[in-house]
Motif scaffolding. Structure first.
Motif, short mmCIF file in Angstrom:
data_model
loop_
_atom_site.label_atom_id
_atom_site.label_comp_id
_atom_site.label_asym_id
_atom_site.label_seq_id
_atom_site.Cartn_x
_atom_site.Cartn_y
_atom_site.Cartn_z
N LEU A 65 0.68 -1.18 -0.02
CA LEU A 65 -0.01 0.04 0.04
C LEU A 65 0.90 1.13 0.06
O LEU A 65 0.67 2.21 -0.60
CB LEU A 65 -0.95 0.03 1.06
N THR A 66 2.04 1.19 0.73
CA THR A 66 2.81 2.25 0.62
C THR A 66 3.50 2.91 -0.73
O THR A 66 3.42 3.99 -0.94
CB THR A 66 4.13 2.00 1.51
N PHE A 70 -1.04 3.34 4.49
CA PHE A 70 -1.51 4.70 4.03
C PHE A 70 -0.76 6.06 4.67
O PHE A 70 -0.59 6.80 3.53
CB PHE A 70 -2.76 4.81 4.44
N TYR A 71 -0.46 5.98 5.73
CA TYR A 71 0.15 7.17 6.23
C TYR A 71 1.67 7.19 5.59
O TYR A 71 2.18 8.34 5.34
CB TYR A 71 0.37 7.24 7.63
N ALA A 72 2.27 6.17 5.46
CA ALA A 72 3.48 6.21 4.74
C ALA A 72 3.53 6.64 3.32
O ALA A 72 4.31 7.56 2.84
CB ALA A 72 4.41 4.90 4.88
N LEU A 73 2.58 6.33 2.64
CA LEU A 73 2.11 6.78 1.35
C LEU A 73 1.94 8.31 1.20
O LEU A 73 2.62 8.92 0.43
CB LEU A 73 1.02 5.96 0.72
N ILE A 74 1.20 8.81 1.91
CA ILE A 74 1.34 10.12 2.35
C ILE A 74 2.17 10.87 2.40
O ILE A 74 2.58 11.87 1.85
CB ILE A 74 -0.31 10.54 3.28
N CYS A 75 3.11 10.39 3.18
CA CYS A 75 4.32 11.20 3.48
C CYS A 75 5.13 10.92 2.22
O CYS A 75 6.05 11.80 1.86
CB CYS A 75 4.94 10.51 4.70
N LEU A 76 5.44 9.77 1.71
CA LEU A 76 6.12 9.59 0.41
C LEU A 76 5.79 10.74 -0.72
O LEU A 76 6.69 11.22 -1.18
CB LEU A 76 6.28 8.21 0.21
N LYS A 77 4.60 10.56 -0.78
CA LYS A 77 3.87 11.47 -1.83
C LYS A 77 4.31 12.85 -1.47
O LYS A 77 4.76 13.83 -2.43
CB LYS A 77 2.46 11.35 -2.20
#
Length: 161
Positions: A84-85, A141-148
């Protein structure tokens, strides 16, 4: 059937690592992730994410009966969260830049998964395997938001510009 569930849920043995099995499983997930994303097979990533979610729900009760609540040996939930990340992330095709993407996403996911901030710890209390899975999905999901966000704030860091 329990032997099959233990084999699958442990990531074919990765979960039996004596130290940090969740971290090792997340690291192992980076290999197929990189291949999937660079192959531009857009359906494979969400398909595998759903597969790991289903597998986690299928095996979690066997793991919890044998090893206790949200056992470290169960790693398919880590794979789901790690996948998901990287959903919606495009790699540059430049290996050094892509490795930086992978490692940053990996570290972000592990930080959220281990520290469990922003409500992740409460989500873990859901029943019937949902808590085992949901906390990793929210961490991913939080990691995805941070990565984006990082790609927009420091695009040069990731070689985007």
């Amino acid at each position: 059937m329990d032997r099959i569930k233990l084999l699958v849920g442990s990531g074919f043995g990765v979960g039996y690592a004596p130290v940090a099995p969740g971290t090792l499983a997340s690291l192992v997930a980076l290999l197929p992730l990189y291949w999937i994303i660079t192959s531009h097979n857009l359906l494979l990533l969400p398909a595998l994410l759903l597969l790991f979610c289903a597998l986690t729900l299928w095996v979690s009760s066997s793991f919890e009966e044998r090893f206790g609540k949200d056992p470290a040996k169960l790693v398919t939930d880590e794979w789901a969260g790690q996948f998901l990340t990287f959903s919606g992330i495009s790699f540059t095709g430049i290996f050094s830049s892509d490795i930086l993407f992978l490692l940053t996403g990996f570290v972000l996911f592990r930080l959220f998964d281990i520290w469990k901030p922003l409500g992740i710890k409460r989500i873990q209390n859901l029943h019937s395997g949902w808590g085992v899975l949901a906390d990793d999905l929210v961490a991913g999901f939080y990691a995805l938001i941070c990565l984006k966000t990082l790609t927009f704030v420091w695009p040069n860091y990731f070689g985007i510009i």
